[in-house]
Scaffold this motif. Structure first.
Motif, mmCIF file in Angstrom:
data_model
loop_
_atom_site.group_PDB
_atom_site.id
_atom_site.type_symbol
_atom_site.label_atom_id
_atom_site.label_comp_id
_atom_site.label_asym_id
_atom_site.label_seq_id
_atom_site.Cartn_x
_atom_site.Cartn_y
_atom_site.Cartn_z
ATOM 1 N N GLN A 128 1.020 -1.570 -0.219
ATOM 2 C CA GLN A 128 -0.082 -0.162 -0.143
ATOM 3 C C GLN A 128 0.700 1.424 -0.151
ATOM 4 O O GLN A 128 0.112 1.964 -0.583
ATOM 5 N N ASP A 129 2.052 1.524 0.731
ATOM 6 C CA ASP A 129 2.510 2.220 0.941
ATOM 7 C C ASP A 129 3.336 2.793 -0.194
ATOM 8 O O ASP A 129 4.360 3.471 -0.121
ATOM 9 N N SER A 130 3.839 1.487 -0.722
ATOM 10 C CA SER A 130 4.520 1.607 -2.336
ATOM 11 C C SER A 130 4.010 2.942 -3.291
ATOM 12 O O SER A 130 2.885 2.182 -3.398
ATOM 13 N N GLU A 131 4.547 3.476 -4.294
ATOM 14 C CA GLU A 131 4.041 4.558 -5.294
ATOM 15 C C GLU A 131 4.141 4.137 -6.204
ATOM 16 O O GLU A 131 2.837 3.603 -6.792
ATOM 17 N N ARG A 132 5.159 2.983 -6.233
ATOM 18 C CA ARG A 132 4.673 2.018 -8.195
ATOM 19 C C ARG A 132 4.833 0.287 -6.991
ATOM 20 O O ARG A 132 6.556 -0.033 -7.143
ATOM 21 N N LYS A 133 4.246 -0.206 -7.682
ATOM 22 C CA LYS A 133 3.977 -1.415 -7.145
ATOM 23 C C LYS A 133 4.799 -1.895 -7.574
ATOM 24 O O LYS A 133 5.219 -3.463 -7.941
ATOM 25 N N GLN A 134 5.145 -1.984 -9.000
ATOM 26 C CA GLN A 134 5.778 -2.549 -9.898
ATOM 27 C C GLN A 134 7.430 -2.792 -9.092
ATOM 28 O O GLN A 134 7.651 -3.893 -9.527
ATOM 29 N N VAL A 135 7.523 -1.862 -9.007
ATOM 30 C CA VAL A 135 8.785 -1.926 -7.815
ATOM 31 C C VAL A 135 8.846 -2.656 -7.442
ATOM 32 O O VAL A 135 9.869 -4.621 -7.452
ATOM 33 N N ILE A 136 7.902 -3.326 -6.407
ATOM 34 C CA ILE A 136 7.574 -4.393 -5.194
ATOM 35 C C ILE A 136 7.363 -5.639 -6.429
ATOM 36 O O ILE A 136 8.219 -6.855 -5.935
ATOM 37 N N ILE A 137 6.790 -6.185 -7.159
ATOM 38 C CA ILE A 137 6.629 -6.816 -8.499
ATOM 39 C C ILE A 137 7.721 -7.789 -8.649
ATOM 40 O O ILE A 137 8.478 -8.866 -9.059
ATOM 41 N N ASP A 138 9.289 -6.533 -8.847
ATOM 42 C CA ASP A 138 10.134 -6.967 -9.694
ATOM 43 C C ASP A 138 11.201 -7.167 -8.752
ATOM 44 O O ASP A 138 12.470 -8.148 -8.159
ATOM 45 N N GLU A 139 11.369 -6.505 -7.040
ATOM 46 C CA GLU A 139 12.251 -7.023 -6.093
ATOM 47 C C GLU A 139 11.883 -8.193 -5.488
ATOM 48 O O GLU A 139 12.808 -9.496 -5.649
ATOM 49 N N LEU A 140 10.670 -8.493 -6.192
ATOM 50 C CA LEU A 140 10.156 -10.677 -5.248
ATOM 51 C C LEU A 140 10.668 -11.115 -7.023
ATOM 52 O O LEU A 140 11.523 -12.369 -6.312
ATOM 53 N N ALA A 141 10.602 -10.473 -8.046
ATOM 54 C CA ALA A 141 10.741 -11.577 -8.754
ATOM 55 C C ALA A 141 12.564 -11.758 -9.155
ATOM 56 O O ALA A 141 13.066 -12.442 -9.936
ATOM 57 N N GLU A 142 12.641 -10.571 -8.635
ATOM 58 C CA GLU A 142 14.306 -11.116 -8.290
ATOM 59 C C GLU A 142 14.968 -11.504 -7.711
ATOM 60 O O GLU A 142 15.603 -12.641 -7.770
ATOM 61 N N GLN A 143 14.491 -11.775 -6.366
ATOM 62 C CA GLN A 143 14.268 -13.316 -5.535
ATOM 63 C C GLN A 143 13.588 -15.182 -6.101
ATOM 64 O O GLN A 143 14.477 -15.401 -5.078
ATOM 65 N N GLY A 144 14.005 -14.606 -7.521
ATOM 66 C CA GLY A 144 12.932 -15.865 -8.271
ATOM 67 C C GLY A 144 11.609 -16.277 -8.115
ATOM 68 O O GLY A 144 11.138 -17.349 -8.100
ATOM 69 N N ILE A 145 10.394 -15.569 -7.554
ATOM 70 C CA ILE A 145 9.229 -15.463 -8.218
ATOM 71 C C ILE A 145 8.894 -15.508 -9.652
ATOM 72 O O ILE A 145 8.646 -14.120 -9.116
ATOM 73 N N ILE A 146 8.860 -16.557 -9.890
ATOM 74 C CA ILE A 146 8.273 -16.827 -11.102
ATOM 75 C C ILE A 146 6.786 -15.916 -11.158
ATOM 76 O O ILE A 146 6.017 -17.350 -11.176
#
Length: 824
Positions: free
Chosen positions: A686-704
């Motif tokens: 909710q606090d993130s201005e851009r949800k894509q940032v969180i999506i990318d961060e999790l993808a970089e941890q291997g969450i495909i």
């Protein structure tokens, strides 16, 4: 130095540019040769699930300082001025550990925290920007810390070869090169380098030779291997810069006019005295010998090839291998000493330089349950089958069942249909006979592919010139054919098959050395070819060796005076390894094969004699199926019902273990490391201005996300996927979330144009996802292009870019505001 600037408003990049770099350059660091920015030390581990893969993101060191390009000295990590001056220290220490440098600096633009491993009395101090150490100060401290002798510095500080393309040794290669050069400069004459297959052993060896040769510390060098393909790949590729100073020894002639010599053992020696070409030069002729794949060939002190190393005993000798040989009989460590540097398969995968693997384990009923003939059953050749229970180890060694071969071939074909029929594949069979039957079965199962090109499936074994002639095409990523290479021993090692996506094991493997070499056929990454990972399909339980502590552990010398049954099997497998498969199995074309003595059989059994690409060890006629005791070596049977009774898929986990788990399980485990609770995840979302940032961060941890959608279902937002999979919340689809926003009549506060744009953005979200509405480029496509150009839409509908951005944030807030998943 920059002055009169409000540092608090500067980015990290600004801090580097305006404060840190000026401080470094002002004390004499050369911007062209001694300062490198954004130094990426790792590639990022590849995570595989299903048929999808993603790389973890890795950060780069902000600045690395070098004495010379071959010698890193210090790491500098910068942070924005809003942070404390030493904020980046722990991150910088991680980079320094990889580079093995003692000087580490952290800065926010106000000054430096200086971590100095050479000064244990005061490890960390704060210094002013203008007091940054000079190149000479750090070099002198570094030399003292390393214990360098002045007379050795010209060799130690010699630059590596720069080909002008920007290619530089990776951090682990640089460590291996530097440690080896330093040890040789200090007088060490027996060294062992252990580096996993695919990590660039030959390139590392080239840079070692280049530096020693350029420094004139070593003037005549011999690169020694036991296969033509190893010598030729080396000469054409990594060693090419040696140019006219280099030669390949052929025709049993050592030409002293050259300084860099590449040779096969077989070209230098043979059982007869007139074949010992190495004696054409004095024992002190070579200053340095590099022994490639030193676990084979001359590894054993009983080997006829060891005489070459013993003759040139005064030369510095460096052994290269991915799999040092340590048995009761043979020890690389006994000869070369403990490895001066080790870079393992696990390290290579974790760093992202090597491809991870998934294992498809297939159990066949007759392998697991056994098969017994009925009384006085006759095989296809009219032989009475010995009455006993035949198990997995017998299959295709003492017992051939046509239906089993067909089942394996069908399983491989089905898998290739799923991953791509043109995926390069290596199938390891027990012997040439097995390989030929497998080739035929695969050809019959793939008639359309064979009609396009009859080299789709090829047997590439030591006895078959046509197949061996296609080996270069198989490993060439630019050549489509052959696609499937069926082999027994020829391709176990030394074959640089970067594009190999499937390794099939239908061979009983007991030797850990051989197993690691076979796995190494798939571990190279080729991103241009789309090769980030590979599959191991195992029909013989060979992958149980992954659980053996020796698979990726440190090599330990175990040579003793007795030999266990296990080690006898391993020694036999490695005799097979050493016999394989150069264009002429005995070396150069002008060497008489009859002059080479065949190895004696290590053992025989009453029911089988192990064979390789050159026939059996009992030296009987390879055209018959009978041994010296008139007992059948192999029985050939058909008409047997055969089926796969189990198939299990295992993945390479982030801790280096093979695990059987769904992608849901992996996601839960990964998320637990990132967020302590659902509330913590929801708050960050909710606090993130851009949800894509969180999506990318999790993808970089291997969450495909695509793989997760395959398991859970399409149409879910990443937020709902996580809440459902990790926290067991009932999900809402994107369409349901979009409809809930529309029901609240949220858009009435906006003008007509803004309402139209936001409503259409909401539809885009429902169709594609939140990333679509966060990308302003969406305003260029239908239906927005019918309203106007992006700048016109933003200005007319919202009054400007800041107002548009705020409207997008409010839209996302509405999407997730009151309809967060709640407990069922």
């Amino acid at each position: 130095m920059a002055s009169g600037i409000n540092k608090a408003k500067l980015t990290e990049t600004d801090i580097i540019t305006k404060f840190i770099l000026p401080a470094v350059k002002n004390v004499g660091w050369d911007d062209m040769t001694q300062i490198r920015q954004e130094v990426k030390l790792k590639e990022g581990m590849v995570i595989v699930r299903g048929q999808m893969a993603a790389r973890k993101r890795v950060k780069s060191a902000d600045i690395v300082l070098y004495h010379k390009p071959s010698m890193p000295l210090a790491v500098i990590e910068a942070k924005a001025n809003k942070h404390e001056v030493g904020k980046g220290m722990q991150q910088a220490l991680g980079y320094a550990s990889l580079l093995e440098v003692p000087f580490v600096f952290a800065s926010n633009g106000d000054g430096f925290i200086f971590h100095d491993k050479t000064n244990l009395a005061q490890l960390e101090t704060e210094i002013r920007l203008e007091d940054f150490p000079t190149p000479q100060q750090l070099w002198e401290k570094y030399c003292q810390w390393k214990g360098y002798k002045t007379e050795n510095l010209p060799v130690i500080a010699q630059d590596y070869h720069d080909d002008g393309t920007g290619k530089a040794p990776r951090y682990y290669q640089l460590q291996a090169i530097n440690k080896t050069v330093e040890a040789i400069a200090e007088g060490q004459n027996r060294l062992l380098l252990v580096m996993a297959t695919g990590t660039g052993k030959t390139y590392t060896a080239f840079q070692i030779i280049w530096r020693l040769w350029k420094a004139r510390a070593k003037k005549r060098i011999l690169f020694l291997a036991d296969r033509n393909i190893l010598v030729d790949q080396t000469r054409i590729n990594d060693f090419q810069p040696f140019g006219t100073a280099m030669t390949k020894i052929t025709g049993r002639k050592v030409d002293p006019a050259y300084e860099i010599h590449l040779a096969l053992y077989q070209a230098l020696t043979g059982p007869e005295e007139d074949q010992k070409a190495y004696k054409q030069v004095d024992p002190d002729f070579f200053d340095l010998i590099i022994i490639d794949e030193c676990h084979r060939g001359s590894a054993s002190e009983e080997s006829a090839w060891r005489e070459i190393l013993e003759y040139f005993n005064s030369a510095t000798q460096v052994g290269l291998t991915a799999t040092p040989k340590e048995t009761d009989e043979v020890s690389n460590i006994e000869y070369f000493g403990d490895p001066i540097y080790t870079y393992s398969l696990k390290q290579g995968i974790e760093d992202g330089f090597l491809a991870p693997y998934k294992v498809v384990r297939v159990d066949i009923d007759i392998d697991v349950q056994g098969w017994r003939p009925y009384k006085e059953q006759i095989d296809k050749k009219g032989n009475v089958i010995e009455d006993r229970i035949y198990n997995q180890k017998d299959m295709d060694r003492t017992l051939v069942i046509d239906e089993r071969t067909q089942l394996v071939a069908q399983t491989v074909t089905n898998y290739l249909t799923r991953i791509g029929s043109m995926s390069k594949t290596i199938i390891f069979c027990n012997d040439i006979d097995h390989a030929e039957r497998m080739r035929r079965a695969l050809a019959n199962l793939n008639p359309e592919q064979m009609a396009k090109n009859d080299k789709y499936v090829m047997r590439i074994t030591g006895d078959e010139d046509l197949g061996k002639g296609q080996l270069d095409n198989f490993i060439n990523s630019k050549k489509a054919y052959p696609v499937i290479a069926v082999t027994s021993e020829l391709m176990t090692t030394g074959v640089d098959a970067k594009t190999c996506k499937l390794v099939v094991l239908d061979q009983s493997i007991q030797s850990m050395t051989k197993f690691k070499q076979i796995i190494g056929r798939g571990t190279r990454i080729d991103e241009k070819y789309g090769k980030l990972w590979f599959t191991i399909m195992d029909f013989k339980k060979a992958t149980e060796l992954f659980a053996d502590e020796r698979f990726d552990g440190e090599p330990v010398q175990i040579k003793q005076t007795h030999t266990s049954d296990y080690e006898t099997e391993e020694a036999l497998d490695d005799i097979v390894d050493g016999l394989d498969d150069i264009e002429n199995p005995f070396g150069e074309e002008d060497i008489d094969p009859d002059s080479i003595q065949e190895p004696e059989a290590p053992y025989e059994t009453s029911n089988s004699t192990m064979s390789d690409d050159f026939g059996s060890f009992d030296n009987s006629d390879d055209s018959t199926d009978w041994n010296d005791e008139d007992k059948v070596r192999k029985f050939y049977v058909n008409g047997v019902k055969v089926k796969a009774i189990a198939e299990r898929i295992q993945y390479y986990d982030t801790d280096g273990k093979l695990v059987t788990e769904s992608f849901k399980d992996y996601t839960r485990k990964t998320m637990a490391k990132q967020f302590a609770s659902l509330d913590e995840f929801t708050k960050k979302w909710q606090d993130s201005e851009r949800k894509q940032v969180i999506i990318d961060e999790l993808a970089e941890q291997g969450i495909i996300w695509e793989a997760l959608e395959e398991e859970v279902g399409k149409g879910l937002d990443p937020f709902d996927l996580i809440c459902h999979v990790v926290y067991d919340m009932p999900p809402l689809t994107r369409r349901e979330r979009a409809d809930n926003v529309k029901k609240r009549n949220y858009f009435v506060k906006y003008g007509e144009t803004a309402q139209q744009v936001l409503s259409q953005l909401l539809d885009k979200y429902a169709d594609i996802g939140v990333q679509e509405i966060e990308n302003i480029q969406v305003l260029k496509v239908t239906p927005f292009d019918q309203i106007g150009r992006p700048n016109e839409i933003v200005k007319k509908g919202f009054g400007g870019k800041p107002q548009y951005d705020e409207a997008i944030r409010e839209l996302e807030s509405e999407i997730y505001q009151s309809d967060e998943p709640k407990s069922a």
